[in-house]
Design a protein around this motif. Structure first.
Motif, PDB file in Angstrom:
ATOM      1  N   PRO A  50      -1.367   3.578  18.993  1.00  0.00           N
ATOM      2  CA  PRO A  50      -0.539   4.779  18.804  1.00  0.00           C
ATOM      3  C   PRO A  50       0.872   4.483  18.325  1.00  0.00           C
ATOM      4  O   PRO A  50       1.495   5.311  17.653  1.00  0.00           O
ATOM      5  N   ALA A  51       1.369   3.282  18.642  1.00  0.00           N
ATOM      6  CA  ALA A  51       2.712   2.912  18.187  1.00  0.00           C
ATOM      7  C   ALA A  51       2.788   2.830  16.665  1.00  0.00           C
ATOM      8  O   ALA A  51       3.878   2.943  16.085  1.00  0.00           O
ATOM      9  N   ASP A  52       1.623   2.639  16.011  1.00  0.00           N
ATOM     10  CA  ASP A  52       1.612   2.599  14.549  1.00  0.00           C
ATOM     11  C   ASP A  52       2.125   3.911  13.957  1.00  0.00           C
ATOM     12  O   ASP A  52       2.728   3.926  12.880  1.00  0.00           O
ATOM     13  N   LEU A  53       1.879   5.005  14.655  1.00  0.00           N
ATOM     14  CA  LEU A  53       2.334   6.309  14.162  1.00  0.00           C
ATOM     15  C   LEU A  53       3.854   6.427  14.249  1.00  0.00           C
ATOM     16  O   LEU A  53       4.472   7.105  13.424  1.00  0.00           O
ATOM     17  N   GLU A  54       4.437   5.771  15.243  1.00  0.00           N
ATOM     18  CA  GLU A  54       5.900   5.768  15.345  1.00  0.00           C
ATOM     19  C   GLU A  54       6.504   4.957  14.202  1.00  0.00           C
ATOM     20  O   GLU A  54       7.511   5.356  13.603  1.00  0.00           O
ATOM     21  N   ASP A  55       5.884   3.819  13.902  1.00  0.00           N
ATOM     22  CA  ASP A  55       6.365   3.017  12.769  1.00  0.00           C
ATOM     23  C   ASP A  55       6.202   3.779  11.454  1.00  0.00           C
ATOM     24  O   ASP A  55       7.024   3.639  10.541  1.00  0.00           O
ATOM     25  N   ARG A  56       5.142   4.577  11.365  1.00  0.00           N
ATOM     26  CA  ARG A  56       4.896   5.338  10.138  1.00  0.00           C
ATOM     27  C   ARG A  56       6.039   6.322   9.860  1.00  0.00           C
ATOM     28  O   ARG A  56       6.355   6.593   8.701  1.00  0.00           O
ATOM     29  N   LYS A  57       6.650   6.834  10.918  1.00  0.00           N
ATOM     30  CA  LYS A  57       7.787   7.743  10.746  1.00  0.00           C
ATOM     31  C   LYS A  57       8.985   7.032  10.115  1.00  0.00           C
ATOM     32  O   LYS A  57       9.890   7.685   9.589  1.00  0.00           O
ATOM     33  N   LEU A  58       8.976   5.702  10.194  1.00  0.00           N
ATOM     34  CA  LEU A  58      10.078   4.897   9.646  1.00  0.00           C
ATOM     35  C   LEU A  58       9.703   4.276   8.303  1.00  0.00           C
ATOM     36  O   LEU A  58      10.232   3.233   7.916  1.00  0.00           O
ATOM     37  N   TRP A  59       8.779   4.924   7.605  1.00  0.00           N
ATOM     38  CA  TRP A  59       8.265   4.368   6.348  1.00  0.00           C
ATOM     39  C   TRP A  59       9.381   4.010   5.373  1.00  0.00           C
ATOM     40  O   TRP A  59       9.433   2.891   4.850  1.00  0.00           O
ATOM     41  N   ASP A  60      10.276   4.935   5.116  1.00  0.00           N
ATOM     42  CA  ASP A  60      11.333   4.693   4.130  1.00  0.00           C
ATOM     43  C   ASP A  60      12.254   3.543   4.535  1.00  0.00           C
ATOM     44  O   ASP A  60      12.537   2.665   3.700  1.00  0.00           O
ATOM     45  N   PRO A  61      12.734   3.484   5.797  1.00  0.00           N
ATOM     46  CA  PRO A  61      13.530   2.316   6.191  1.00  0.00           C
ATOM     47  C   PRO A  61      12.757   1.003   6.087  1.00  0.00           C
ATOM     48  O   PRO A  61      13.329  -0.022   5.698  1.00  0.00           O
ATOM     49  N   PHE A  62      11.460   1.021   6.395  1.00  0.00           N
ATOM     50  CA  PHE A  62      10.668  -0.205   6.262  1.00  0.00           C
ATOM     51  C   PHE A  62      10.563  -0.633   4.799  1.00  0.00           C
ATOM     52  O   PHE A  62      10.694  -1.823   4.481  1.00  0.00           O
ATOM     53  N   ILE A  73       0.842  -1.196   0.000  1.00  0.00           N
ATOM     54  CA  ILE A  73       0.000   0.000   0.000  1.00  0.00           C
ATOM     55  C   ILE A  73       0.880   1.250   0.000  1.00  0.00           C
ATOM     56  O   ILE A  73       2.044   1.216   0.384  1.00  0.00           O
ATOM     57  N   SER A  74       0.281   2.348  -0.425  1.00  0.00           N
ATOM     58  CA  SER A  74       0.988   3.625  -0.438  1.00  0.00           C
ATOM     59  C   SER A  74       0.926   4.280   0.938  1.00  0.00           C
ATOM     60  O   SER A  74       0.060   3.967   1.766  1.00  0.00           O
ATOM     61  N   LYS A  75       1.817   5.198   1.179  1.00  0.00           N
ATOM     62  CA  LYS A  75       1.822   5.928   2.447  1.00  0.00           C
ATOM     63  C   LYS A  75       0.545   6.749   2.590  1.00  0.00           C
ATOM     64  O   LYS A  75       0.004   6.896   3.688  1.00  0.00           O
ATOM     65  N   GLU A  76       0.043   7.270   1.464  1.00  0.00           N
ATOM     66  CA  GLU A  76      -1.191   8.066   1.488  1.00  0.00           C
ATOM     67  C   GLU A  76      -2.392   7.210   1.875  1.00  0.00           C
ATOM     68  O   GLU A  76      -3.252   7.626   2.660  1.00  0.00           O
ATOM     69  N   GLU A  77      -2.464   5.993   1.329  1.00  0.00           N
ATOM     70  CA  GLU A  77      -3.575   5.105   1.655  1.00  0.00           C
ATOM     71  C   GLU A  77      -3.500   4.656   3.109  1.00  0.00           C
ATOM     72  O   GLU A  77      -4.525   4.553   3.791  1.00  0.00           O
ATOM     73  N   GLN A  78      -2.299   4.402   3.605  1.00  0.00           N
ATOM     74  CA  GLN A  78      -2.177   4.036   5.017  1.00  0.00           C
ATOM     75  C   GLN A  78      -2.702   5.158   5.907  1.00  0.00           C
ATOM     76  O   GLN A  78      -3.385   4.913   6.907  1.00  0.00           O
ATOM     77  N   ALA A  79      -2.392   6.414   5.547  1.00  0.00           N
ATOM     78  CA  ALA A  79      -2.877   7.554   6.334  1.00  0.00           C
ATOM     79  C   ALA A  79      -4.400   7.567   6.381  1.00  0.00           C
ATOM     80  O   ALA A  79      -5.007   7.795   7.442  1.00  0.00           O
ATOM     81  N   GLU A  80      -5.050   7.307   5.229  1.00  0.00           N
ATOM     82  CA  GLU A  80      -6.509   7.283   5.184  1.00  0.00           C
ATOM     83  C   GLU A  80      -7.060   6.189   6.099  1.00  0.00           C
ATOM     84  O   GLU A  80      -8.035   6.400   6.832  1.00  0.00           O
ATOM     85  N   ARG A  81      -6.453   5.036   6.083  1.00  0.00           N
ATOM     86  CA  ARG A  81      -6.948   3.915   6.895  1.00  0.00           C
ATOM     87  C   ARG A  81      -6.699   4.154   8.384  1.00  0.00           C
ATOM     88  O   ARG A  81      -7.516   3.748   9.221  1.00  0.00           O
ATOM     89  N   LEU A  82      -5.591   4.786   8.710  1.00  0.00           N
ATOM     90  CA  LEU A  82      -5.341   5.114  10.112  1.00  0.00           C
ATOM     91  C   LEU A  82      -6.363   6.137  10.615  1.00  0.00           C
ATOM     92  O   LEU A  82      -6.883   6.022  11.731  1.00  0.00           O
ATOM     93  N   ARG A  83      -6.665   7.136   9.797  1.00  0.00           N
ATOM     94  CA  ARG A  83      -7.684   8.131  10.186  1.00  0.00           C
ATOM     95  C   ARG A  83      -9.042   7.473  10.377  1.00  0.00           C
ATOM     96  O   ARG A  83      -9.791   7.818  11.300  1.00  0.00           O
TER      97      ARG A  83
END
Length: 275
Positions: free
Chosen positions: A201-213, A177-187
């Motif tokens: 809430p930890a999902d938001l911390e992982d989201r900050k590491l999108w590029d390394p993931f 999935i794209s980072k944009e779609e993940q944002a929609e699903r988290l909202r």
């Protein structure tokens, strides 16, 4: 059916031993499944066929199918399980969700808990997350040394080869999935009271590491797409595309395995009468 399914699978598979770029795969690609209602109808048809094939696999009792679903948070692993396998009988299908390892699991090698969860002969086993967490989250968050991570790619390939050699067919799906779609699903999880239980809430911390993931996923897929256990990268921004693609590939694989009901042993159906 089989010919069309093979064509579909070719669009998603990562050829073993060849360079691979995750950025080259569009998470919104339709690949012939853009019509939502037709894709949902195909997924339902394939789920029903998988039920019959799974019944034969269970009765035959000689081989197993392992389906690995791997993806970042909100990629739709639970939804894929429901869409593809909900029509299947509960006796022959087992889902294992892999969460953070327990104290007992940490006292063993990292593949110990995974091997215990592998499907026995006759079963379809579904991993919701998997042993690949040990070269993804473990790598990104530095839970193991770079040297240990480097060894694990070959260890995982050898582990999967052992399973394949002993009668387990392996299908690996990365839900892309794209980072944009993940944002929609988290909202949506935050805004919808019925879905808030899914939000961490930890999902938001992982989201900050999108590029390394994403870099870790690309490496794992490149290093571990093999002839005996190839990776499929499934566009997952649209649920119906994701479900239809996975369902068709699972169905095709079971049709290729072609499990058969066993013949009766020690008795002849023609001579048995129920009175």
């Amino acid at each position: 059916m089989a010919k069309n399914a093979a064509k579909l699978a070719e669009q998603y598979i990562v050829p073993p031993g060849k360079p691979f770029s995750l950025a080259s795969r569009d998470p919104r690609a339709a690949n012939g499944l853009a019509d939502k209602e037709l894709a949902k109808a195909q997924a339902a048809e394939d789920a029903a066929a998988i039920d019959g094939l799974q019944d034969r696999l269970y009765a035959e009792g000689k081989r197993a199918l392992l389906v690995v679903l791997q993806g970042i948070d909100c990629s739709g692993k639970d939804g894929a399980v429901r869409a593809v396998f909900n029509a299947s009988g509960p006796i022959g299908v087992r889902v294992t969700p892999f969460k953070a390892p327990t104290v007992d699991e940490l006292a063993q090698d990292y593949l110990w808990r995974v091997h215990r969860a592998c499907p026995p002969k006759g079963m379809i086993g579904i991993f919701n997350r998997s042993h690949y967490e040990d070269v993804l989250v473990v790598k990104v968050k530095g839970y193991a040394s770079p040297e240990a991570i480097e060894r694990r790619y070959d260890e995982i390939n050898a582990f999967e080869k052992m399973l394949a050699d002993n009668g387990t067919r392996i299908l690996k799906f990365m839900l892309h999935i794209s980072k944009e779609e993940q944002a929609e699903r988290l909202r949506e999880r935050i805004d919808n009271p019925d879905k808030r239980w899914k939000f961490n809430p930890a999902d938001l911390e992982d989201r900050k590491l999108w590029d390394p993931f994403m870099a870790a996923y690309e490496t794992a897929i490149t290093r571990c797409s093999t002839a005996h256990a190839p990776w499929h990268v499934i566009p997952a921004d649209r649920n119906w595309v994701r479900n239809a693609a996975i369902g068709r590939i699972v169905r095709q694989t079971l049709e290729e395995m072609n499990p058969q009901y066993p013949e009766p042993k020690g008795w002849d159906p023609k001579t048995v009468k129920v009175v």
